[in-house]
Design an enzyme around this catalytic site. Sequence first.
Site, mmCIF file in Angstrom:
data_model
loop_
_atom_site.group_PDB
_atom_site.id
_atom_site.type_symbol
_atom_site.label_atom_id
_atom_site.label_comp_id
_atom_site.label_asym_id
_atom_site.label_seq_id
_atom_site.Cartn_x
_atom_site.Cartn_y
_atom_site.Cartn_z
ATOM 1 C CG ASN A 94 43.083 13.657 42.712
ATOM 2 O OD1 ASN A 94 42.007 14.114 43.074
ATOM 3 N ND2 ASN A 94 43.512 13.700 41.464
ATOM 4 N N GLY B 29 39.929 15.005 44.804
ATOM 5 C CA GLY B 29 38.801 14.669 43.932
ATOM 6 C C GLY B 29 38.537 13.175 43.917
ATOM 7 C CE LYS B 30 43.385 9.637 40.844
ATOM 8 N NZ LYS B 30 44.685 8.926 40.825
ATOM 9 C CG ASP C 223 49.400 3.313 37.410
ATOM 10 O OD1 ASP C 223 49.479 4.560 37.526
ATOM 11 O OD2 ASP C 223 50.203 2.655 36.724
ATOM 12 C CE1 TYR D 251 49.010 11.459 25.568
ATOM 13 C CE2 TYR D 251 48.547 10.580 27.756
ATOM 14 C CZ TYR D 251 49.454 10.955 26.784
ATOM 15 O OH TYR D 251 50.795 10.849 27.015
ATOM 16 C CG HIS E 213 39.883 5.069 32.090
ATOM 17 N ND1 HIS E 213 39.324 6.258 31.672
ATOM 18 C CD2 HIS E 213 41.075 5.397 32.632
ATOM 19 C CE1 HIS E 213 40.157 7.249 31.950
ATOM 20 N NE2 HIS E 213 41.222 6.762 32.527
ATOM 21 N NE ARG E 214 40.079 8.289 37.631
ATOM 22 C CZ ARG E 214 41.224 7.743 38.012
ATOM 23 N NH1 ARG E 214 41.279 6.976 39.086
ATOM 24 N NH2 ARG E 214 42.318 7.963 37.333
#
Lengths: 196, 196
Positions: free
Chosen positions: B11, B13-14, B70, B157, B183-184
């Site tokens: 990914n 973006g990450k 994860d 979500y 959270h990230r």
Amino acid sequence: MPKELILATNNAGKVAEISGLLAGQGYRVSSQSEYGIASIPETGLTFVENALLKARHVCAHCDAAALGDDSGLVVPALRGEPGLYSARYAGPDAGDADNNAKLLDAMRDCSGEQRKAMFICVLTLLKHELDPEPVIAIGRWDGTIATQPSGDHGFGYDPLFIPDGFQQTAAELEPRQKREISHRGQALQALFDQLS
Amino acid sequence: MPKELILATNNAGKVAEISGLLAGQGYRVSSQSEYGIASIPETGLTFVENALLKARHVCAHCDAAALGDDSGLVVPALRGEPGLYSARYAGPDAGDADNNAKLLDAMRDCSGEQRKAMFICVLTLLKHELDPEPVIAIGRWDGTIATQPSGDHGFGYDPLFIPDGFQQTAAELEPRQKREISHRGQALQALFDQLS
């Protein structure tokens, strides 16, 4: 009614220590031996994976939360050894003296910063067998590996481990003092903080 | 010379987000796709085990440190579901709308405290394939599951997740604001703190 927490260990000393700490958090702590659950092979590749394997094994047998632990000595100059194999570094039947001798030999050419080491303790609390998000508490105790063993207290690599800020080895500390500042003490405090 | 850190993701973006954060820590960040490494099946039973599997797979191919991640949504009233299966909750080919619909249906009888949920992100940094002691950084974002979706930003979500302290869903927050408090964002900050 207190929540039940089963420790994935047969070590009565660990049960007593953790019981006292978590009783105030509403947990009733017992050990896997009270349920007739045997230990399993530690096939993980990290401390946290081993702690999870042990806790999950208990959860699979009992409908309760389980706490697993794993710990060891990590020497960065030895790429993490003795690491997961701390208790059996010199072989499956090795005793503490054999393991200490092997570590001294492996580090015979290490000096200065290369003698840095850390004790690691990881505790994992699984609420049930398929809990995706365990509580993970990690304790880390930094120090240096001495060139010869000293001290009669403790066990394992304690006679070689000089904690940062001390002149003596962990085997020369009073057991109560060691319990408070060690990797295990720090992990238990981190667990307590997360459950509070 | 900067230390190399390979992200176990394809990914882009990450990679961009983590590169910016860790450049100041002396890391040169690249992604596994630059090394032609494919993704592996996520066979772990916890977020942390999946993150370790991904990082270890990269370490096995390259002699460098690797970062695995994860993440997912955990609903305690559903015993942790959708959990590890957040992206494929409604089936292997399910889209976000299918997963959201399945979650609303699974929670149709949940009210009050039972609608509590949390997004979890776990990052693990392995220095090499057999590193026993990875850096583990965990981010947790607490909230409540709405009874119907709202908002166009975000993904997964987000349209159902109302973060604690907010009246709107994560899909109604500005992307920059979400990135900081999610959270990230929290996991990246925790990683940064441990590497500093």
